[in-house]
Design an enzyme around this catalytic site. Structure first.
Site, PDB file in Angstrom:
ATOM      1  N   CYS A   2      24.865  68.001   7.303  1.00  0.00           N
ATOM      2  CA  CYS A   2      26.111  68.636   6.925  1.00  0.00           C
ATOM      3  C   CYS A   2      27.039  68.517   8.117  1.00  0.00           C
ATOM      4  O   CYS A   2      26.624  68.075   9.184  1.00  0.00           O
ATOM      5  CB  CYS A   2      25.891  70.116   6.630  1.00  0.00           C
ATOM      6  SG  CYS A   2      24.654  70.428   5.363  1.00  0.00           S
ATOM      7  N   ARG A  27      29.289  63.289   6.367  1.00  0.00           N
ATOM      8  CA  ARG A  27      27.966  63.878   6.582  1.00  0.00           C
ATOM      9  C   ARG A  27      27.439  64.607   5.341  1.00  0.00           C
ATOM     10  O   ARG A  27      26.292  65.035   5.304  1.00  0.00           O
ATOM     11  CB  ARG A  27      28.013  64.860   7.751  1.00  0.00           C
ATOM     12  CG  ARG A  27      28.434  64.244   9.044  1.00  0.00           C
ATOM     13  CD  ARG A  27      28.429  65.271  10.144  1.00  0.00           C
ATOM     14  NE  ARG A  27      27.094  65.736  10.432  1.00  0.00           N
ATOM     15  CZ  ARG A  27      26.259  65.141  11.263  1.00  0.00           C
ATOM     16  NH1 ARG A  27      26.635  64.057  11.891  1.00  0.00           N
ATOM     17  NH2 ARG A  27      25.060  65.629  11.482  1.00  0.00           N
ATOM     18  N   TRP A  74      25.768  68.896   2.522  1.00  0.00           N
ATOM     19  CA  TRP A  74      24.895  67.988   1.757  1.00  0.00           C
ATOM     20  C   TRP A  74      23.678  68.824   1.412  1.00  0.00           C
ATOM     21  O   TRP A  74      22.902  69.187   2.281  1.00  0.00           O
ATOM     22  CB  TRP A  74      24.522  66.775   2.598  1.00  0.00           C
ATOM     23  CG  TRP A  74      23.751  65.745   1.833  1.00  0.00           C
ATOM     24  CD1 TRP A  74      24.258  64.819   0.970  1.00  0.00           C
ATOM     25  CD2 TRP A  74      22.340  65.514   1.877  1.00  0.00           C
ATOM     26  NE1 TRP A  74      23.245  64.036   0.473  1.00  0.00           N
ATOM     27  CE2 TRP A  74      22.054  64.437   1.011  1.00  0.00           C
ATOM     28  CE3 TRP A  74      21.289  66.114   2.563  1.00  0.00           C
ATOM     29  CZ2 TRP A  74      20.774  63.952   0.810  1.00  0.00           C
ATOM     30  CZ3 TRP A  74      20.002  65.620   2.352  1.00  0.00           C
ATOM     31  CH2 TRP A  74      19.757  64.551   1.490  1.00  0.00           C
ATOM     32  N   ASN A 100      23.540  73.238   9.758  1.00  0.00           N
ATOM     33  CA  ASN A 100      23.137  71.886   9.384  1.00  0.00           C
ATOM     34  C   ASN A 100      21.650  71.765   9.678  1.00  0.00           C
ATOM     35  O   ASN A 100      21.221  72.061  10.786  1.00  0.00           O
ATOM     36  CB  ASN A 100      23.937  70.880  10.235  1.00  0.00           C
ATOM     37  CG  ASN A 100      23.509  69.442  10.025  1.00  0.00           C
ATOM     38  OD1 ASN A 100      22.938  69.102   8.994  1.00  0.00           O
ATOM     39  ND2 ASN A 100      23.782  68.601  10.992  1.00  0.00           N
ATOM     40  N   GLY A 101      20.851  71.348   8.687  1.00  0.00           N
ATOM     41  CA  GLY A 101      19.413  71.205   8.923  1.00  0.00           C
ATOM     42  C   GLY A 101      18.616  72.046   7.946  1.00  0.00           C
ATOM     43  O   GLY A 101      19.118  72.422   6.881  1.00  0.00           O
ATOM     44  N   GLU A 483      19.849  43.115   2.815  1.00  0.00           N
ATOM     45  CA  GLU A 483      21.009  43.889   3.238  1.00  0.00           C
ATOM     46  C   GLU A 483      22.167  43.731   2.236  1.00  0.00           C
ATOM     47  O   GLU A 483      22.839  44.695   1.899  1.00  0.00           O
ATOM     48  CB  GLU A 483      21.428  43.462   4.655  1.00  0.00           C
ATOM     49  CG  GLU A 483      22.716  44.052   5.193  1.00  0.00           C
ATOM     50  CD  GLU A 483      22.731  45.571   5.270  1.00  0.00           C
ATOM     51  OE1 GLU A 483      21.683  46.210   5.076  1.00  0.00           O
ATOM     52  OE2 GLU A 483      23.821  46.131   5.519  1.00  0.00           O
ATOM     53  N   LYS A 487      23.833  46.810   0.206  1.00  0.00           N
ATOM     54  CA  LYS A 487      25.264  47.120   0.224  1.00  0.00           C
ATOM     55  C   LYS A 487      25.772  47.284  -1.200  1.00  0.00           C
ATOM     56  O   LYS A 487      26.510  48.217  -1.507  1.00  0.00           O
ATOM     57  CB  LYS A 487      26.078  46.019   0.917  1.00  0.00           C
ATOM     58  CG  LYS A 487      25.969  45.916   2.409  1.00  0.00           C
ATOM     59  CD  LYS A 487      26.693  47.011   3.180  1.00  0.00           C
ATOM     60  CE  LYS A 487      25.799  48.191   3.404  1.00  0.00           C
ATOM     61  NZ  LYS A 487      24.955  48.204   4.560  1.00  0.00           N
ATOM     62  N   GLU A 490      24.316  50.563  -2.914  1.00  0.00           N
ATOM     63  CA  GLU A 490      24.746  51.875  -2.455  1.00  0.00           C
ATOM     64  C   GLU A 490      26.198  52.177  -2.762  1.00  0.00           C
ATOM     65  O   GLU A 490      26.552  53.320  -2.963  1.00  0.00           O
ATOM     66  CB  GLU A 490      24.405  52.122  -0.978  1.00  0.00           C
ATOM     67  CG  GLU A 490      25.169  51.329   0.029  1.00  0.00           C
ATOM     68  CD  GLU A 490      24.740  51.646   1.465  1.00  0.00           C
ATOM     69  OE1 GLU A 490      24.355  52.784   1.763  1.00  0.00           O
ATOM     70  OE2 GLU A 490      24.811  50.736   2.296  1.00  0.00           O
ATOM     71  N   HIS A 506       6.845  33.327  -8.567  1.00  0.00           N
ATOM     72  CA  HIS A 506       5.651  34.157  -8.768  1.00  0.00           C
ATOM     73  C   HIS A 506       5.953  35.391  -9.624  1.00  0.00           C
ATOM     74  O   HIS A 506       5.209  36.367  -9.585  1.00  0.00           O
ATOM     75  CB  HIS A 506       5.064  34.556  -7.411  1.00  0.00           C
ATOM     76  CG  HIS A 506       4.660  33.362  -6.592  1.00  0.00           C
ATOM     77  ND1 HIS A 506       3.595  32.556  -6.923  1.00  0.00           N
ATOM     78  CD2 HIS A 506       5.221  32.809  -5.481  1.00  0.00           C
ATOM     79  CE1 HIS A 506       3.505  31.573  -6.043  1.00  0.00           C
ATOM     80  NE2 HIS A 506       4.476  31.702  -5.159  1.00  0.00           N
ATOM     81  N   LYS A 612      25.993  59.913   5.585  1.00  0.00           N
ATOM     82  CA  LYS A 612      25.966  58.929   6.663  1.00  0.00           C
ATOM     83  C   LYS A 612      24.743  59.092   7.563  1.00  0.00           C
ATOM     84  O   LYS A 612      24.080  58.120   7.880  1.00  0.00           O
ATOM     85  CB  LYS A 612      27.252  59.049   7.481  1.00  0.00           C
ATOM     86  CG  LYS A 612      27.380  58.035   8.602  1.00  0.00           C
ATOM     87  CD  LYS A 612      27.611  56.646   8.062  1.00  0.00           C
ATOM     88  CE  LYS A 612      27.774  55.615   9.147  1.00  0.00           C
ATOM     89  NZ  LYS A 612      27.591  54.251   8.605  1.00  0.00           N
TER      90      LYS A 612
HETATM   91  C1  AGP Z   1      23.360  51.757   5.301  1.00  0.00           C
HETATM   92  O1  AGP Z   1      24.426  51.236   4.628  1.00  0.00           O
HETATM   93  C2  AGP Z   1      22.878  53.045   4.913  1.00  0.00           C
HETATM   94  N1  AGP Z   1      23.820  53.932   4.469  1.00  0.00           N
HETATM   95  C3  AGP Z   1      21.587  53.563   5.487  1.00  0.00           C
HETATM   96  O2  AGP Z   1      20.598  52.721   4.960  1.00  0.00           O
HETATM   97  C4  AGP Z   1      21.419  53.644   7.009  1.00  0.00           C
HETATM   98  O3  AGP Z   1      21.402  52.366   7.566  1.00  0.00           O
HETATM   99  C5  AGP Z   1      20.130  54.409   7.320  1.00  0.00           C
HETATM  100  O4  AGP Z   1      20.219  55.711   6.812  1.00  0.00           O
HETATM  101  C6  AGP Z   1      19.797  54.446   8.786  1.00  0.00           C
HETATM  102  O5  AGP Z   1      20.784  55.075   9.525  1.00  0.00           O
HETATM  103  P1  AGP Z   1      20.838  54.957  11.095  1.00  0.00           P
HETATM  104  O6  AGP Z   1      21.084  53.531  11.421  1.00  0.00           O
HETATM  105  O7  AGP Z   1      21.950  55.852  11.507  1.00  0.00           O
HETATM  106  O8  AGP Z   1      19.510  55.415  11.607  1.00  0.00           O
END
Ligand code: AGP
Length: 617
Positions: A2, A27, A74, A100-101, A483, A487, A490, A506, A612
């Site tokens: 958060c 966050r 969050w 937060n946590g 990757e 992208k 997400e 396969h 994030k």
């Molecule tokens: C990437 O687009 C993501 N949102 C997510 O996978 C991210 O890379 C992952 O949570 C790891 O985060 P970090 O690099 O801050 O550890």
């Protein structure tokens, strides 16, 4: 996961808090709220959903105060409703907390407090903090009661608290998630992240675990949870407020994609010599001799950073011939990993706050491994728990989808592979000079790729209505296929998979029909036998998709003439050596995902169900 912000000072407090929350919305954005104090009156306003709902509520019914705290949530415990939105209050409503946590022992504490007569009105773990402080306050100062309460909390938390009966005072504490305190002109600030307070001050102190801060007009007093005073020694943060803004782009993600030439240049700057081919990684905190002795490397990361780790494996094994194992942060400590004093553990994290990665690092440390982190946030928890940190110099990354941090992670991994290769005597000076010289050309090549935004937009218009997509790559390109698929998933909510192209026969070939967009990563380095072999195999895989009517989008090298004949769309990749192609191919895949998400009307910077920094396991 958060965002917390707090302010004492002469500016209108609601504006400062909302400004801070806007920067922290990445966050979490399930709900938002704030509490402000005027005289001895505390007012709380909360709203479910995005921050804009809280803003609207405050516009129609304004609040005013002299100091206050704010939060963007969050949800972990309790649904994202208004009742569960922070700030939370004690029975009197005069002690107010944002958090937060996770408070792991909240049920136990809650039961005890309820027996003492406290009334709880939310489903959250956070509310217990307010009641606990309330119960401990008689006969103590507010910092004294908070200190006492901290000793009874278990879990991971960053919190900020005020009491209307202790005017002009905020008490903040950290045990896990990040927390920063800042000192401006007659003002005191606290926040979860730098951009939230950057507009007001650059003088900041990054709180450590087990530290508490008392903010008041007199200054900022720091102490440990057990009451030992700590000198307040802030540092000047060099990020400008503009760096944390969108800079004219429609979304942070787009801005961050376009920042890559600069961030890649900054990440490499001063770390290489074009004359000798040497790589200077003094910040690694581990001597060259110690690095050369390492028998095994483990790379640990999550999400996009994990994809960087996979590329790192190819680079390090090829250039330094050291065996590399890759682990998800979330999996590492649930097996019995073979790490010890002869292992180098490389932890990769943009934020440096990812709980799974941190937990894995602690596990590896406890087994005697040396920890080297690759991180974007200076002073983050990860960097503090590592023996050394190689920073990606990407600047703040706000968009939930990681872009510039990823390509800079790849650049740092390449530097590290070169460094290890030289230390191990596996790379000649000449080879290293060649690679350094090519690396220095990457920012220019990325500029060129950004010039293909229209091509990406055109492809997006062709495929955005499809429900599935496949990304195929071979060898060092396979992680980029993963990757690219991540992208797309997400930010556009399209189901996408990255697959090693040779594995298609396969099983997954059964998926291919005229409805399936297939992104084929087919760039190659002319004259490099391994790269050319991979390319030839990739071309056969493209033919196989074509034979089954799949919609082919090929990423192919500029000098590859025949590819148009077999692909419906082609994105041209500048000619650079093989180890650099992952960085280059990542860029158009980011742009493609971005354009598709836009067409689908998705919230690019704040995709649903994500945040994030994932600071819970
Ligand atoms: C990437 O687009 C993501 N949102 C997510 O996978 C991210 O890379 C992952 O949570 C790891 O985060 P970090 O690099 O801050 O550890």
């Amino acid at each position: 996961m958060c965002g917390i912000v707090g302010y004492i000072g002469p500016k209108p407090v609601v504006g400062v808090l909302l400004g801070g929350l806007r920067k922290l919305e990445y966050r979490g954005y399930d709900s938002a709220g704030l509490a402000v104090v005027r005289g001895r009156e505390v007012s709380v306003r909360r709203a479910p959903g995005k921050l804009s709902n809280l803003v609207r509520s405050l516009e129609s019914d304004p609040l005013d105060g002299e100091y206050g705290i704010g939060h963007t949530r969050w949800a972990t415990h309790g649904r994202p409703t208004e009742e569960n939105a922070h700030p939370h209050r004690d029975c009197t409503g005069r002690i107010v907390v944002v958090h937060n946590g996770i408070i792991e022992n909240y049920l136990e504490l809650k039961a005890r407090l309820e027996r003492e007569g406290h009334r709880f009105v939310t489903e959250t773990d956070t509310e217990v903090i307010a009641h606990l402080v309330e119960s401990l306050l008689p006969g103590r100062s507010l910092p004294g009661a908070v200190r006492e309460a901290l000793g009874r909390l278990r879990g991971s938390f960053a919190l900020c608290l005020l009491s209307a009966d202790c005017p002009n005072m905020l008490v903040a504490a950290r045990s896990g998630p990040p927390l920063i305190v800042g000192m401006g002109e007659g003002e005191r600030l606290v926040a979860s992240d730098v951009p939230a307070i950057l507009e007001h001050t650059r003088t900041m102190y990054f709180m450590r675990d087990g530290e508490m801060a008392v903010l008041s007009p007199a200054g900022i007093a720091l102490e440990t949870f057990d009451g030992q005073e700590i000198p307040f020694e802030p540092r000047e943060v060099s990020w400008s407020p503009e760096m944390a803004e969108k800079g004219g782009f429609r979304h942070f993600m787009l801005k961050e994609i376009h920042e890559q030439p600069r961030s890649l240049q900054d990440t490499v700057a001063g770390r290489v010599s074009l004359e000798s081919g040497e790589v200077f990684l003094d910040e690694a905190g581990i001597s060259g001799a110690a690095l050369a002795e390492m028998e095994k490397i483990h790379i640990i990361a999550c999400g996009t950073s994990w994809h960087a780790a996979l590329v790192g494996k190819f680079l390090i094994e090829e250039m330094a011939r050291i065996p590399v194992e890759i682990d998800y942060g979330s999996e590492f400590r649930y097996r019995d990993p073979l790490v010890g004093p002869k292992s180098l553990v490389i932890a990769i994290s943009q934020s440096g706050e990812t709980a799974d990665t941190l937990a894995a690092v602690r596990e590896a440390r406890s087994r005697g491994a040396r920890i080297l982190s690759i991180c974007n946030v200076v002073g983050s928890m990860l960097s503090r728990e590592s023996h050394g940190t190689l920073y990606t110099r990407s600047g703040p990354e706000i968009g939930v989808a990681s872009t510039k941090a990823f390509t800079c992670q790849l650049a740092v991994l390449l530097l590290l592979a070169l460094h290890l290769g030289r230390l191990k005597g596996r790379l000649t000076a000449e080879e290293s000079i060649g690679m350094v010289s090519a690396l220095l050309q990457v920012p220019r090549a990325v500029e060129e790729l950004l010039g293909q935004a229209d091509t990406c937009a055109r492809i997006a218009r062709d495929i955005y209505l499809h429900d599935n997509a496949l990304y195929l790559g071979r060898g060092i390109h396979y992680p980029i296929a993963l990757e690219g698929a991540l992208k797309l998933k997400e930010i556009s909510y399209i189901h996408a998979e990255g697959y090693p192209a040779g594995e298609m026969k396969h099983g997954p070939n059964a998926l291919i029909d005229h409805n399936l967009p297939v992104v084929a990563l087919a760039a190659r380095e002319e004259g490099n036998p391994r790269s050319m072999l991979r390319y030839e195999k990739m071309r056969s895989n493209i033919e196989e998709v074509r034979a089954r009517d799949g919609i082919i989008i090929a990423l192919a090298s500029t000098g590859d003439p025949g590819i148009e004949e077999i692909a419906r769309h082609v994105i041209r990749i500048p000619e650079l050596p093989d180890p650099l192609l992952p960085i280059l191919m990542a860029v158009p895949l980011q742009m493609l995902a971005y354009e598709i998400a836009l067409l689908r009307g998705c919230d690019v910077d704040q995709p649903r169900n994500l945040a994030k920094s994932v600071t819970v396991e």
